[in-house]
Design a protein around this motif. Structure first.
Motif, short mmCIF file in Angstrom:
data_model
loop_
_atom_site.label_atom_id
_atom_site.label_comp_id
_atom_site.label_asym_id
_atom_site.label_seq_id
_atom_site.Cartn_x
_atom_site.Cartn_y
_atom_site.Cartn_z
N VAL A 47 0.84 -1.20 0.00
CA VAL A 47 0.00 0.00 0.00
C VAL A 47 0.87 1.24 0.00
CG1 VAL A 47 -1.65 1.33 1.39
CG2 VAL A 47 -1.99 -1.12 1.07
N THR A 48 1.94 1.24 0.77
CA THR A 48 2.83 2.40 0.85
C THR A 48 3.57 2.62 -0.47
OG1 THR A 48 3.09 1.98 3.21
CG2 THR A 48 4.68 3.46 2.20
N GLU A 49 3.98 1.54 -1.12
CA GLU A 49 4.64 1.69 -2.42
C GLU A 49 3.67 2.27 -3.44
OE1 GLU A 49 7.83 -1.99 -1.93
OE2 GLU A 49 5.83 -2.38 -2.77
N TYR A 50 2.43 1.78 -3.41
CA TYR A 50 1.42 2.35 -4.32
C TYR A 50 1.21 3.83 -4.01
CZ TYR A 50 -2.85 3.65 -6.59
OH TYR A 50 -3.76 4.33 -7.37
N ALA A 51 1.10 4.18 -2.73
CA ALA A 51 0.88 5.58 -2.34
C ALA A 51 2.01 6.47 -2.84
CB ALA A 51 0.72 5.68 -0.83
N ALA A 52 3.24 5.98 -2.76
CA ALA A 52 4.39 6.76 -3.23
C ALA A 52 4.32 6.94 -4.74
CB ALA A 52 5.69 6.09 -2.82
N LEU A 53 4.04 5.86 -5.47
CA LEU A 53 3.93 5.97 -6.92
C LEU A 53 2.80 6.91 -7.32
CD1 LEU A 53 4.52 2.28 -8.06
CD2 LEU A 53 6.12 4.20 -8.24
N ALA A 54 1.68 6.83 -6.61
CA ALA A 54 0.54 7.71 -6.90
C ALA A 54 0.90 9.17 -6.63
CB ALA A 54 -0.68 7.29 -6.09
N ARG A 66 10.50 16.36 -4.19
CA ARG A 66 11.55 16.33 -3.18
C ARG A 66 11.14 15.26 -2.17
NH1 ARG A 66 14.72 21.48 -1.52
NH2 ARG A 66 16.21 20.53 -0.08
N GLN A 67 12.09 14.50 -1.67
CA GLN A 67 11.75 13.39 -0.79
C GLN A 67 11.00 13.84 0.45
OE1 GLN A 67 14.97 10.01 -1.99
NE2 GLN A 67 14.41 10.19 0.12
N GLN A 68 11.25 15.04 0.95
CA GLN A 68 10.51 15.52 2.11
C GLN A 68 9.04 15.72 1.78
OE1 GLN A 68 11.50 15.75 5.38
NE2 GLN A 68 9.30 15.99 5.62
N PHE A 69 8.74 16.23 0.57
CA PHE A 69 7.35 16.39 0.15
C PHE A 69 6.68 15.02 -0.03
CE2 PHE A 69 8.89 20.53 -1.75
CZ PHE A 69 8.38 21.30 -0.72
N LEU A 70 7.44 14.07 -0.56
CA LEU A 70 6.93 12.71 -0.72
C LEU A 70 6.60 12.13 0.65
CD1 LEU A 70 6.25 10.32 -2.53
CD2 LEU A 70 8.68 9.66 -2.43
N ALA A 71 7.50 12.31 1.61
CA ALA A 71 7.28 11.81 2.98
C ALA A 71 6.02 12.41 3.57
CB ALA A 71 8.48 12.13 3.86
N ASP A 72 5.82 13.70 3.39
CA ASP A 72 4.64 14.37 3.93
C ASP A 72 3.35 13.90 3.26
OD1 ASP A 72 6.32 15.80 5.60
OD2 ASP A 72 6.26 17.63 4.38
N SER A 73 3.42 13.56 1.98
CA SER A 73 2.20 13.21 1.25
C SER A 73 1.75 11.79 1.52
CB SER A 73 2.40 13.42 -0.25
OG SER A 73 3.24 12.42 -0.79
N ILE A 74 2.62 10.92 2.00
CA ILE A 74 2.22 9.50 2.14
C ILE A 74 1.40 9.24 3.39
CG2 ILE A 74 3.11 7.15 2.36
CD1 ILE A 74 5.25 7.87 0.39
N PRO A 75 1.62 9.60 4.54
CA PRO A 75 2.76 10.17 5.25
C PRO A 75 3.67 9.10 5.86
CG PRO A 75 0.85 10.25 6.67
CD PRO A 75 0.42 9.59 5.38
N LEU A 76 4.95 9.37 5.81
CA LEU A 76 5.97 8.53 6.43
C LEU A 76 7.07 9.43 6.95
CD1 LEU A 76 6.72 5.58 3.94
CD2 LEU A 76 5.63 5.41 6.17
N ASN A 77 7.85 8.91 7.89
CA ASN A 77 8.99 9.69 8.34
C ASN A 77 10.11 9.61 7.30
OD1 ASN A 77 10.70 7.41 8.91
ND2 ASN A 77 9.56 7.12 10.82
N SER A 79 13.28 8.67 7.26
CA SER A 79 14.09 7.46 7.10
C SER A 79 13.29 6.34 6.44
CB SER A 79 14.67 7.00 8.44
OG SER A 79 13.64 6.62 9.32
N SER A 80 12.01 6.25 6.75
CA SER A 80 11.17 5.23 6.09
C SER A 80 11.01 5.52 4.61
CB SER A 80 9.80 5.17 6.76
OG SER A 80 9.91 4.72 8.09
N VAL A 81 10.90 6.81 4.25
CA VAL A 81 10.78 7.17 2.84
C VAL A 81 12.07 6.84 2.11
CG1 VAL A 81 10.68 9.16 1.27
CG2 VAL A 81 8.94 8.85 2.98
N SER A 82 13.20 7.05 2.74
CA SER A 82 14.47 6.71 2.09
C SER A 82 14.54 5.23 1.77
CB SER A 82 15.65 7.11 2.97
OG SER A 82 15.72 8.51 3.09
N ARG A 83 14.13 4.39 2.70
CA ARG A 83 14.11 2.94 2.45
C ARG A 83 13.09 2.59 1.36
NH1 ARG A 83 14.46 3.07 8.03
NH2 ARG A 83 12.27 2.51 8.29
#
Length: 159
Positions: A47-54, A66-77, A79-83
């Motif tokens: 689900v998280t991978e789909y959310a990131a792709l979406a 930017r990865q910080q915007f991606l983290a905020d939009s999913i939401p994940l912290n 370090s989790s977004v980096s992984r």
């Protein structure tokens, strides 16, 4: 020895706010479980991978964030977004690059393969979301939230 009650126990939370929050959490958990099963089975995505792709695929910034915007939009912290981005990159679904103006800024870009996977997975996502909301609408406890969400989104059972 007490008899085991075969009926679901009634839980009365002290306030309407607490009850509604718990109902929302239960609805979300039930829907996420259905989405998770379907996405994993049909597209080998979480689900998280789909959310990131979406988030990347539907961003108004051309498919990159930017990865910080991606983290905020999913939401994940962060370090989790980096992984997460690392996993998606290994699958060839995304690419990372440094911002040319600010070398500290890391961006993630959806690849063509990522767009293809997103398009296929989105059909599953929408279908399962509609089905799960329909099933939840039949549960007296979850029905108000499921119906509200469906109506607010303009969903109907016929679509």
């Amino acid at each position: 020895m007490p008899l085991i009650n075969q009926v679901r126990p009634l839980i009365e939370l002290p306030t309407a706010l607490e009850h509604r929050w718990q109902t929302l959490r239960l609805l979300e958990a039930r829907i996420e479980e259905a989405l998770s099963r379907a996405l994993q089975t049909e597209h080998q995505l979480s689900v998280t991978e789909y959310a990131a792709l979406a988030a990347l695929g539907f961003s108004d910034d051309g498919g990159h964030l930017r990865q910080q915007f991606l983290a905020d939009s999913i939401p994940l912290n962060q370090s989790s977004v980096s992984r997460l981005v690392g996993r998606l990159e290994k699958l060839g679904l995304t690419e990372r690059y440094l911002c040319p103006q600010d070398r500290r800024g890391v961006y993630t870009q959806i690849s063509d393969k990522g767009r293809e996977r997103l398009a296929a997975a989105r059909e599953t996502w929408v279908r399962v979301l509609r089905e799960a909301l329909g099933q939840a609408a039949e549960d007296p406890e979850l029905a108000p939230a499921a119906v509200w969400l469906s109506e607010e989104a303009g969903l109907s059972q016929s679509r």
